[in-house]
Design an enzyme around this catalytic site. Sequence first.
Site, PDB file in Angstrom:
ATOM      1  CD  GLU A  62      36.671  59.536  18.254  1.00  0.00           C
ATOM      2  OE1 GLU A  62      36.087  60.234  17.301  1.00  0.00           O
ATOM      3  OE2 GLU A  62      37.918  59.405  16.964  1.00  0.00           O
TER       4      GLU A  62
ATOM      5  CB  ALA B  20      28.144  55.855  35.196  1.00  0.00           C
TER       6      ALA B  20
ATOM      7  CB  SER C   6      29.459  54.899  44.852  1.00  0.00           C
ATOM      8  OG  SER C   6      30.998  54.795  46.074  1.00  0.00           O
TER       9      SER C   6
ATOM     10  CE  LYS D 294      36.590  46.243  43.991  1.00  0.00           C
ATOM     11  NZ  LYS D 294      35.153  46.027  43.251  1.00  0.00           N
TER      12      LYS D 294
ATOM     13  CG  ASN E 143      33.090  42.765  41.914  1.00  0.00           C
ATOM     14  OD1 ASN E 143      33.653  43.464  41.565  1.00  0.00           O
ATOM     15  ND2 ASN E 143      33.387  42.580  42.857  1.00  0.00           N
TER      16      ASN E 143
ATOM     17  CG  LEU F  30      27.447  38.960  36.775  1.00  0.00           C
ATOM     18  CD1 LEU F  30      26.121  37.936  36.946  1.00  0.00           C
ATOM     19  CD2 LEU F  30      28.375  37.968  37.657  1.00  0.00           C
ATOM     20  N   GLY F  31      29.836  40.753  33.888  1.00  0.00           N
ATOM     21  CA  GLY F  31      30.483  40.997  32.893  1.00  0.00           C
ATOM     22  C   GLY F  31      30.858  42.479  31.803  1.00  0.00           C
TER      23      GLY F  31
ATOM     24  CB  VAL G 206      36.581  37.897  37.695  1.00  0.00           C
ATOM     25  CG1 VAL G 206      34.924  37.768  37.098  1.00  0.00           C
ATOM     26  CG2 VAL G 206      37.308  36.812  37.433  1.00  0.00           C
TER      27      VAL G 206
END
Length: 609
Positions: free
Chosen positions: A311, A359, A402, A405, A442, A444-445, A450
């Site tokens: 929430e 998502a 997706s 990975k 990946n 960023l942020g 990472v």
Amino acid sequence: MAYTRRLPLLVLLDSTIVLFSIFVGYFVLNPYMHVYTIPMLWVSAITLLFSHHLFSSIYRLYQKAWEYASVSELLAIVKAVTFSAITTAIVQVLITHDIYIRVLGLTWMMHIILIGGSRFSWRVFREHYVVSASNKKRTLIIGAGAAGTMIARQLLKSSSTDLYPIAFVDDDIKKLKLQIYNMKVEGNTWEIPQLVSSLDIENIVIAIPSLKRNQLKRIYEQCTRTKATTKTMPMIEDLATGKISINQIRDVEVEDLLGREPIELDMSSISKKLTGKTVLVTGAGGSIGSEICRQICKFQPEMLLLLGHGENSIYTIDMELKKSYSETIKIVPIIADVQDRTRIFDIMDQYQPDVVYHAAAHKHVPLMEYNPMEAVKNNIFGTKNVAEAANAFGVKSFVMISTDKAVNPPNVMGASKRFAEMIIQNLAKESQTNFVAVRFGNVLGSRGSVIPLFKRQIKAGGPVTVTHPEMTRYFMTIPEASRLVIQAGALAKGGEVFVLDMGEPVKIVDLAKNLISLSGYTEEEIGIEFSGIRPGEKLFEELLNENEVQKERVFPKIHIGKAEPMGKVELYDIIDSLNSKGISEVKEILVSVANTKFNKDKDLLASNG
């Protein structure tokens, strides 16, 4: 209040200048030429005075900020003074049938010099005695083009910034040694370390908004060889909707160095899919989901449904979007879990969305290794619920987010996402809904990525922990990933697995070194430690396996993969069996099937009935 005090002072100053100019003209020339009678002198003076104030008002001389005066302000002064003189000449003709050209010419010249001087002297005084305070930081500007000169001018005129420009650097040899605002173009970008040292520079501003990422990285590497703080201005895509201002100068971010060049979207095809439609985004409170929502709002859907389990995150994105779009888009926050099949079907039935962006997912690789059934429930059953609900209620387009990975996955998270892809691929074969998946690496942020971890470790004084010196990953920015997801959805015909072009892979250790440098530290001060590969991790990620490679692009940075799904009956039998398996069996089944080993493994086939 400032304007009401300023106006009378300017009117009084101009009145004094006007009268002074015409009387000086009279007393200089009259002894030799007997140009005016005293009555005509007063008539000309009063006419010139009133016409000056009239044309000053027309050309807004009293509304201009003279501390920022430039050529356009000078032209306004010339126009106002010239038309004032012409009006005075007309009055002289009407009264005496003659024009006192020499007196008016001298008056006009003095008028311009004194009016212009009074205005520009404030700018000169402000720049040299107000702005250039001794406590400002000596600044080198990289780029002597339009953006660089604009930044230099703003720094010179602003008393609110602590940066003071000293010189320019530019790779255009035609600009070398030129002077701009009394500052010399001292050299090119390869000479930055020497110039910073010789000019005692404390700050560097990279002012080339059109700079390509690889060029920015090269320039930044030169800057890191100095002790100066490096800042930049937004890229061209960030400047599209507004002017450059002093507060847009910011620190260089890792996204600037690792991101790629922005691309133009096919706005027409996206608008057809989204404008005036009802759009549902699952996982709308997450990093990718929330950015997808921001991008969707630019296309003015009729209704945007923000679905998420947390929430707080849904409240945050709901408040953000309503602040900007509440008058044009109906934004509906929905708290729901994609694992709750009944609730998902009820939402689809109630709102009848035209487009769904799915998502919602668990994405943390090591956590899913310890909790494989949670990956199954959220990533597999959750996707199955949302996709089948979309199919049941006639959603026109369904886009699933997706991951790279999902390719040859050695881990539960990647395998569960490959299962999710196969679910929608099978549904696409029998449904009127366009089901597609979009794979990328990946971001960023994003949460759990990472970069936030490295930033926390640097803030704590280090060390930064990297799993392996050869660990590499693909990276893209959140806005780029989200825009390409929306573009892929607009291109969908049904059943595709779109693969976003992630560019070149990046070594995680290089990313750590960049972040340490960007934070103002050296590698020796923070340190880097190698902690070992975590459960389920691969050294190198893939976006397509060797059987899926399809080099042709359907759009810049978007490929269509040739990933073939397992048959629906076999797939659903395996999915149904997962609930009765133990943790180790779930892991084995997921990874084996996702790696397309299922048909070759007779023992595994037998164990699933």
